[in-house]
Design a protein around this motif. Structure first.
Motif, short mmCIF file in Angstrom:
data_model
loop_
_atom_site.label_atom_id
_atom_site.label_comp_id
_atom_site.label_asym_id
_atom_site.label_seq_id
_atom_site.Cartn_x
_atom_site.Cartn_y
_atom_site.Cartn_z
N ILE A 1 0.83 -1.20 0.00
CA ILE A 1 0.00 0.00 0.00
C ILE A 1 0.87 1.25 0.00
N VAL B 1 -4.06 -0.45 7.56
CA VAL B 1 -4.25 -1.48 6.54
C VAL B 1 -4.67 -2.78 7.22
N THR C 1 -6.62 -6.88 6.30
CA THR C 1 -7.25 -7.81 5.36
C THR C 1 -8.65 -8.10 5.91
N ASN D 1 -7.18 -4.45 2.36
CA ASN D 1 -6.32 -5.01 1.32
C ASN D 1 -6.64 -6.49 1.09
N THR E 1 -7.61 -3.05 -9.79
CA THR E 1 -6.75 -2.68 -8.67
C THR E 1 -6.19 -1.28 -8.87
#
Length: 284
Positions: free
Chosen positions: A41, A169, A171, A200, A261
């Motif tokens: 990122i 960040v 998941t 992410n 993306t």
């Protein structure tokens, strides 16, 4: 928001050398868990901001696992000295992206950094005070996992520069969300504003048909943002093209402009550009 370049001088005596005086905005990329893609990122956000016409620096303080040099194809570069301190490594000839990382200071890429906290703290303080960044629109700080010595050191060292805030960040999985909750608590206790949360690895983009499939769960990052009262910056799907670009040190932003993306990263960068300087609910 007043630029740091335009900020009035304080009455108290300033230090003789201030290498962050011409940096307009400072962002930290954080996560309580490793392997969620903070460095990915960081590098792609830097490229997207550069693509928007900004001059960007990256300070890689992941001392035990520096990934940024490989991702930006500067792995074998060397750091030089000037009168103001260390000269960062430039990613391009135009010098629109500059990088400082411990990866440039190791004798070999296989060398392990086996240091106790005080030595890590000393190097982080030296990175912040002794790197001659010059004029930057954005300095992005890539951090290691957790809320340990490195994080406390960088927040304390940057405090007088009033960083714009942190990008968290995660998941989609619950185990990652739980760690990011702790990172939110860290930000609140240290007075670091939160710019928002990025989810992410949210789905998988097929390289053949561009369809996005939810390999893992989805929506955890957005739900956490709503629960915590902070902005949700967006979802970034897994993309084999991005993975190859990072492995080869190529500019994904320029190479794959039609990728889903690419759209996700560009939208996140635009939100950062629009929202820097606005307080989140954690600041009130």
């Amino acid at each position: 928001m007043r630029s740091r370049r335009e900020a009035p001088k304080m009455e108290e005596a300033a230090p003789e050398k201030d290498n962050l005086a011409s940096v307009d905005h400072i962002l930290l990329v954080l996560s309580g868990k490793g392997g969620v893609g903070k460095s990915t990122i960081t590098s792609e956000l830097a490229l997207a901001l550069r693509n928007a016409g900004k001059k960007v620096g990256i300070l890689d303080i992941d001392l035990c696992g520096p990934s940024i040099p490989r991702m930006l194809n500067t792995l074998n570069s060397a750091v030089h000295q000037c009168d103001a301190g260390w000269v960062p490594v430039y990613v391009d000839k135009e010098k629109t992206i500059s990088v400082m990382s411990i990866g440039f200071l190791l004798e070999t890429q296989d060398e392990a950094v086996i240091w106790r906290g005080p030595k890590k703290t000393a190097l982080i303080k030296q990175f912040i005070s002794d790197v001659a960044w010059g004029e930057l629109d954005y300095l992005i700080v890539d951090t290691p996992p957790g809320t340990s010595d490195e994080h406390i050191s960088v927040v304390e060292s940057l405090r007088r520069y009033k960083p714009d805030g942190a990008v968290l960040v995660t998941t989609p999985q619950a185990v990652s969300i739980g760690d990011v909750r702790r990172e939110l608590t860290f930000c609140k206790k240290t007075g670091l504003p939160v710019l928002g949360i990025i989810e992410n690895m949210s789905g998988f983009v097929c390289p053949n048909c561009s369809e996005c499939t939810n390999v893992f769960s989805t929506g955890g990052g957005e739900a956490l943002a709503q629960e915590s009262g902070v902005p949700f910056l967006g979802r970034v799907p897994l993309d084999p093209q991005l993975t190859r670009s990072l492995e080869e040190g190529r500019d994904f932003i320029q190479a794959f402009p039609e990728s889903a993306t690419f759209d996700a990263i560009s939208n996140i960068a635009q939100k950062v550009l629009n929202d820097v300087g606005k307080p989140s609910a954690l600041d009130t």
